[in-house]
Design an enzyme around this catalytic site. Structure first.
Site, PDB file in Angstrom:
ATOM      1  N   GLU A 162       3.234  -5.345   1.720  1.00 31.31           N
ATOM      2  CA  GLU A 162       1.855  -5.524   2.194  1.00 31.31           C
ATOM      3  C   GLU A 162       0.949  -5.766   1.006  1.00 31.31           C
ATOM      4  O   GLU A 162       1.040  -5.050   0.011  1.00 31.31           O
ATOM      5  CB  GLU A 162       1.307  -4.265   2.905  1.00 31.31           C
ATOM      6  CG  GLU A 162       1.830  -4.021   4.275  1.00 31.31           C
ATOM      7  CD  GLU A 162       1.208  -2.771   4.908  1.00 31.31           C
ATOM      8  OE1 GLU A 162       0.053  -2.404   4.590  1.00 31.31           O
ATOM      9  OE2 GLU A 162       1.911  -2.148   5.717  1.00 31.31           O
ATOM     10  N   GLU A 165       4.921   3.677   4.177  1.00 35.65           N
ATOM     11  CA  GLU A 165       3.943   4.532   3.496  1.00 35.65           C
ATOM     12  C   GLU A 165       4.008   5.998   3.917  1.00 35.65           C
ATOM     13  O   GLU A 165       3.063   6.532   4.508  1.00 35.65           O
ATOM     14  CB  GLU A 165       2.526   4.002   3.726  1.00 35.65           C
ATOM     15  CG  GLU A 165       2.322   2.585   3.240  1.00 35.65           C
ATOM     16  CD  GLU A 165       0.837   2.167   3.266  1.00 35.65           C
ATOM     17  OE1 GLU A 165       0.016   2.902   3.815  1.00 35.65           O
ATOM     18  OE2 GLU A 165       0.531   1.104   2.706  1.00 35.65           O
TER      19      GLU A 165
HETATM   20  C1  FCB Z   1      -1.836   0.096   4.907  1.00 34.78           C
HETATM   21  C2  FCB Z   1      -1.141   0.224   6.245  1.00 34.78           C
HETATM   22  C3  FCB Z   1      -1.449  -0.883   7.200  1.00 34.78           C
HETATM   23  C4  FCB Z   1      -2.912  -1.303   7.121  1.00 34.78           C
HETATM   24  C5  FCB Z   1      -3.296  -1.584   5.693  1.00 34.78           C
HETATM   25  C6  FCB Z   1      -4.706  -2.081   5.521  1.00 34.78           C
HETATM   26  O1  FCB Z   1      -1.995   1.360   4.343  1.00 34.78           O
HETATM   27  O2  FCB Z   1       0.248   0.279   6.071  1.00 34.78           O
HETATM   28  O3  FCB Z   1      -1.088  -0.473   8.484  1.00 34.78           O
HETATM   29  O4  FCB Z   1      -3.697  -0.316   7.674  1.00 34.78           O
HETATM   30  O5  FCB Z   1      -3.116  -0.428   4.928  1.00 34.78           O
END
Ligand code: FCB
Length: 447
Positions: free
Chosen positions: A352, A164
């Site tokens: 994620e 990110e």
């Molecule tokens: C993302 C991050 C991770 C965690 C999630 C909830 O943006 O990559 O580390 O904080 O959100």
């Protein structure tokens, strides 16, 4: 069969959020160690100094992953554990920790998927070069990558460069909500470019290492919808998409910054002298897959601020997670389909996706997180629709394996499939963990 054979079901974590042991094993200071000490920066003044104590408990944690039936585990390598000052002297003990972790995963047939950078920059690089605002940090990142590929490349064959970069650049240097806490849009734009350049340097280093395997980048991609159908809000949504999504997708996958956003910044007099000839060719070096993190789609309205747009709160009565994020699984499907429609073909992993709650063990010790099961079921179904629509989705990593340090929000939001009692470090799989194990076992969504 919607989920292809060999689909990589996994879970994700990151170093600063779980490892603890920040002063052990020769680890150097990171910008997060420094930032958490700023009064008011983190809710309740919490820090990742101990977190899940994973540095000491990784063996049991990997056993737990085995019990959940995970096929893959995405974790991150703490740069200051490997290079305490960000460059120069390497710390063999830090590399050994990751070697032992990877070996344990391989013994249990769990595919290791390390990310080189999940936000814990060595503080020395912040001090020396202004962190990612300095071009030198991108060069140091390429060297750090080369070192890690050499040290772990015999046992790892899927790598992610950055997690990110939008968040690193714009929360680190524009909103200041994350380390290093800078508030300056121009600095953030510079940081975003150097993050991307660092990614390109790391890809080059990986190819030069001659190791087989695959390398990609993880972007946080969201759909931006106009809050109303006025022209101003439609333009605001386009800008939001340009700022958060295309600002990273276009350089990596097309070799150029989005012209509309460059114009926005140039019109406002923001400098672009940090972009040098040849940089975009480096940034656009071919990658093997794209990692996409997805949490929600946003409604956006025109606003009189630096960027010309703002997010509007979830609609009345709409379900949200404990973070206040609207639950909108169709954004996952739509963003995946959009990648297929608008960008060159590339395998994709959802690196994620997940939800937070505050669920605690009931009197019988069980943790009934039905909300997480519903959330994941609906998002898996959205991924399934995208696969039916022709998206080459290869795997899905739930955020997170276990409750952990959620950055500026501290330990309140619990994202884990596994509950952690931070006073005792006891781990307890939640109901969602058992449910997910059944999904993985059958390679299909279950009730
Ligand atoms: C993302 C991050 C991770 C965690 C999630 C909830 O943006 O990559 O580390 O904080 O959100």
């Amino acid at each position: 069969m919607p989920f292809p054979q060999g689909f990589l079901w996994g879970a994700a974590t990151s170093s600063y959020q779980i490892e603890g042991a920040v002063d052990e094993g020769g680890r150097g200071e990171s910008i997060w160690d420094r930032f958490v000490r700023v009064p008011g920066a983190i809710e309740r003044g919490e820090t990742g100094a101990v977190a899940c104590d994973h540095f000491h408990r990784y063996r049991d944690d990997v056993d737990l992953m085995g019990e959940l039936g995970l096929r893959a585990y995405r974790f991150s390598i703490a740069w200051p554990r490997v290079l305490p000052k960000g460059a120069g002297r390497r710390n063999e003990a830090g590399l050994d920790f990751y070697r032992r972790l990877v070996d344990r995963l391989l013994e249990r047939d769990i595919v290791p998927v390390p990310t080189l950078y999940h936000w814990d920059l060595p503080q020395a690089l912040q001090d020396r070069h202004g962190g990612w605002t300095g071009r030198e940090t991108a060069e140091r990142f390429g060297e750090y990558g080369a070192l890690v590929f050499e040290a772990l490349g015999d046992r790892v064959d899927r790598w992610i460069t950055l997690n990110e970069p939008w968040v690193s650049a714009f929360h680190g240097y524009h909103t200041g909500a994350h380390a290093p806490g800078t508030r300056n849009l121009e600095a953030a734009l510079r940081a975003s470019h150097h993050l991307l350049l660092g990614h390109g340097r790391a890809v080059d280093a990986f190819r030069a290492s001659g190791r087989g395997g695959e390398i990609g980048i993880t972007l946080d991609l969201q759909v931006s919808d106009p809050a109303t159908d006025t022209e101003a809000d439609v333009e605001a949504a386009r800008r939001s998409d340009g700022h958060t999504n295309r600002w990273f997708l276009d350089p990596v996958l097309r070799g150029s910054y989005p012209a509309d956003m460059v114009a926005v910044h140039e019109d406002a007099g923001r400098a672009f002298d940090h972009v040098r000839p040849g940089d975009l060719a480096t940034i656009a070096k071919p990658i093997d897959f794209l990692g996409m993190n997805y949490y929600f789609r946003r409604d956006v309205a025109a606003a009189d601020n630096e960027l010309g747009f703002t997010d509007v709160p979830p609609r009345a009565g709409e379900p949200t997670t404990e973070m206040g994020w609207p639950i909108r699984p169709d954004g996952l499907r739509d963003q995946l389909l959009r990648l297929k429609r608008e960008y060159p073909p590339l395998p994709i992993y959802v690196t994620e996706n997940g939800t937070s709650d505050t669920a605690e063990p009931g009197p019988d010790g069980r943790i009934e997180d039905a909300g997480r099961i519903d959330y994941l079921r609906d998002h898996f179904a959205a991924a399934e629709e995208a696969i039916r629509g022709g998206v080459d989705l290869r795997g899905y990593f739930v955020w997170s394996l276990m409750d952990n340090f959620e950055w500026a929000l501290g330990y309140r939001p619990r994202f884990g499939l596994v509950h952690v009692d931070f006073a005792t470090q006891e781990r307890r799989p939640k109901a969602s963990a058992a449910w997910y194990a059944r999904v993985i076992g059958g390679n299909a969504i279950v009730d």
